[in-house]
Scaffold this motif. Structure first.
Motif, short mmCIF file in Angstrom:
data_model
loop_
_atom_site.label_atom_id
_atom_site.label_comp_id
_atom_site.label_asym_id
_atom_site.label_seq_id
_atom_site.Cartn_x
_atom_site.Cartn_y
_atom_site.Cartn_z
N ASP A 202 0.82 -1.21 0.00
CA ASP A 202 0.00 0.00 0.00
C ASP A 202 0.85 1.27 0.00
O ASP A 202 0.59 2.21 -0.74
CB ASP A 202 -0.95 0.02 1.19
CG ASP A 202 -2.02 -1.05 1.11
OD1 ASP A 202 -2.31 -1.51 -0.02
OD2 ASP A 202 -2.57 -1.43 2.16
N LEU A 203 1.88 1.28 0.84
CA LEU A 203 2.75 2.45 0.91
C LEU A 203 3.54 2.65 -0.39
O LEU A 203 3.70 3.79 -0.85
CB LEU A 203 3.71 2.34 2.09
CG LEU A 203 3.05 2.37 3.48
CD1 LEU A 203 4.08 2.09 4.57
CD2 LEU A 203 2.37 3.68 3.71
N LEU B 283 2.63 1.65 -3.42
CA LEU B 283 1.69 2.13 -4.45
C LEU B 283 1.39 3.61 -4.28
O LEU B 283 1.28 4.36 -5.26
CB LEU B 283 0.40 1.31 -4.44
CG LEU B 283 0.53 -0.12 -4.95
CD1 LEU B 283 -0.77 -0.89 -4.74
CD2 LEU B 283 0.93 -0.15 -6.41
N ARG B 284 1.28 4.06 -3.04
CA ARG B 284 1.04 5.49 -2.79
C ARG B 284 2.22 6.33 -3.26
O ARG B 284 2.04 7.39 -3.88
CB ARG B 284 0.78 5.71 -1.30
CG ARG B 284 0.35 7.15 -1.00
CD ARG B 284 -0.10 7.34 0.41
NE ARG B 284 1.01 7.07 1.32
CZ ARG B 284 0.87 6.83 2.61
NH1 ARG B 284 -0.33 6.79 3.15
NH2 ARG B 284 1.92 6.62 3.37
N GLU B 285 3.44 5.85 -3.01
CA GLU B 285 4.63 6.58 -3.46
C GLU B 285 4.72 6.61 -4.99
O GLU B 285 5.13 7.61 -5.57
CB GLU B 285 5.90 5.95 -2.88
CG GLU B 285 6.03 6.08 -1.38
CD GLU B 285 6.12 7.51 -0.91
OE1 GLU B 285 6.99 8.25 -1.41
OE2 GLU B 285 5.32 7.90 -0.04
N ARG C 122 2.13 6.46 -7.10
CA ARG C 122 1.08 7.37 -7.57
C ARG C 122 1.47 8.83 -7.37
O ARG C 122 1.13 9.68 -8.19
CB ARG C 122 -0.23 7.10 -6.85
CG ARG C 122 -0.99 5.94 -7.42
CD ARG C 122 -2.40 5.87 -6.82
NE ARG C 122 -2.76 4.48 -6.65
CZ ARG C 122 -2.78 3.82 -5.50
NH1 ARG C 122 -2.48 4.42 -4.37
NH2 ARG C 122 -3.11 2.55 -5.46
N SER C 123 2.13 9.13 -6.27
CA SER C 123 2.53 10.52 -6.00
C SER C 123 3.83 10.90 -6.70
O SER C 123 4.33 12.00 -6.51
CB SER C 123 2.66 10.74 -4.49
OG SER C 123 3.76 10.00 -3.99
N LYS D 64 6.81 9.95 -6.19
CA LYS D 64 7.98 10.08 -5.32
C LYS D 64 8.90 8.87 -5.43
O LYS D 64 10.08 8.96 -5.11
CB LYS D 64 7.54 10.26 -3.86
CG LYS D 64 6.85 11.58 -3.61
CD LYS D 64 6.42 11.69 -2.17
CE LYS D 64 5.67 12.98 -1.94
NZ LYS D 64 5.07 13.03 -0.61
N LYS E 199 1.12 -0.52 -12.11
CA LYS E 199 1.31 0.86 -11.61
C LYS E 199 2.65 1.43 -12.04
O LYS E 199 2.75 2.58 -12.43
CB LYS E 199 1.22 0.90 -10.08
CG LYS E 199 -0.16 0.86 -9.54
CD LYS E 199 -0.92 2.12 -9.85
CE LYS E 199 -2.29 2.02 -9.22
NZ LYS E 199 -3.35 2.54 -10.07
N TYR F 93 3.03 4.78 -14.38
CA TYR F 93 3.71 5.97 -13.87
C TYR F 93 5.18 6.04 -14.28
O TYR F 93 5.91 6.91 -13.82
CB TYR F 93 3.56 6.07 -12.35
CG TYR F 93 2.14 6.39 -11.93
CD1 TYR F 93 1.71 7.71 -11.85
CD2 TYR F 93 1.23 5.38 -11.65
CE1 TYR F 93 0.42 8.02 -11.48
CE2 TYR F 93 -0.07 5.67 -11.27
CZ TYR F 93 -0.47 6.99 -11.20
OH TYR F 93 -1.77 7.31 -10.83
N THR G 151 13.02 6.19 -2.72
CA THR G 151 12.50 7.53 -3.00
C THR G 151 13.58 8.54 -3.37
O THR G 151 13.25 9.69 -3.66
CB THR G 151 11.70 8.06 -1.79
OG1 THR G 151 12.56 8.06 -0.64
CG2 THR G 151 10.48 7.19 -1.52
#
Length: 100
Positions: A22-23, A25-27, A29-30, A32, A53, A57, A85
């Motif tokens: 989850d973390l 995928l969030r990075e 999408r953002s 980062k 993903k 991206y 990151t």
């Protein structure tokens, strides 16, 4: 491959690693995440979600080791997916895989 593991541990100590599906995928999408590392024993569902993903991206994706090896490299229990990151660490890790 030990150089790759050492560099991954260094990135973790520098605070440039995010782990967990989850973390990560969030990075991604953002925008980062500079590099995503997926274990070779990841479940098909997770693998598809992460690869889709990353391609959407345009985040580089590496396949490396088992979930136990990834977890050991960053000093945590088993990890299936990790995001880097920092662009410098991402480049360094990609180079260490390419050179073997």
């Amino acid at each position: 491959m030990s150089k790759f593991i050492q560099r991954l541990g260094l990135a973790m100590r520098a605070g440039k690693v995010v782990s967990g599906e989850d973390l990560v995928l969030r990075e991604v999408r953002s925008k980062k995440a500079r590099l995503v590392i997926l274990s070779q024993d990841a479940a098909q569902n997770s693998e598809k979600k992460i690869t889709d993903k990353c391609s959407t991206y345009q985040v580089p994706l590496l396949r490396f080791g088992t979930r136990q090896e990834l977890g050991l490299a960053i000093g945590k229990p088993e990890r299936v997916v990790i995001a880097i990151t920092d662009p410098g660490f991402a480049r360094m890790l990609q180079e260490s895989i390419e050179k073997g």
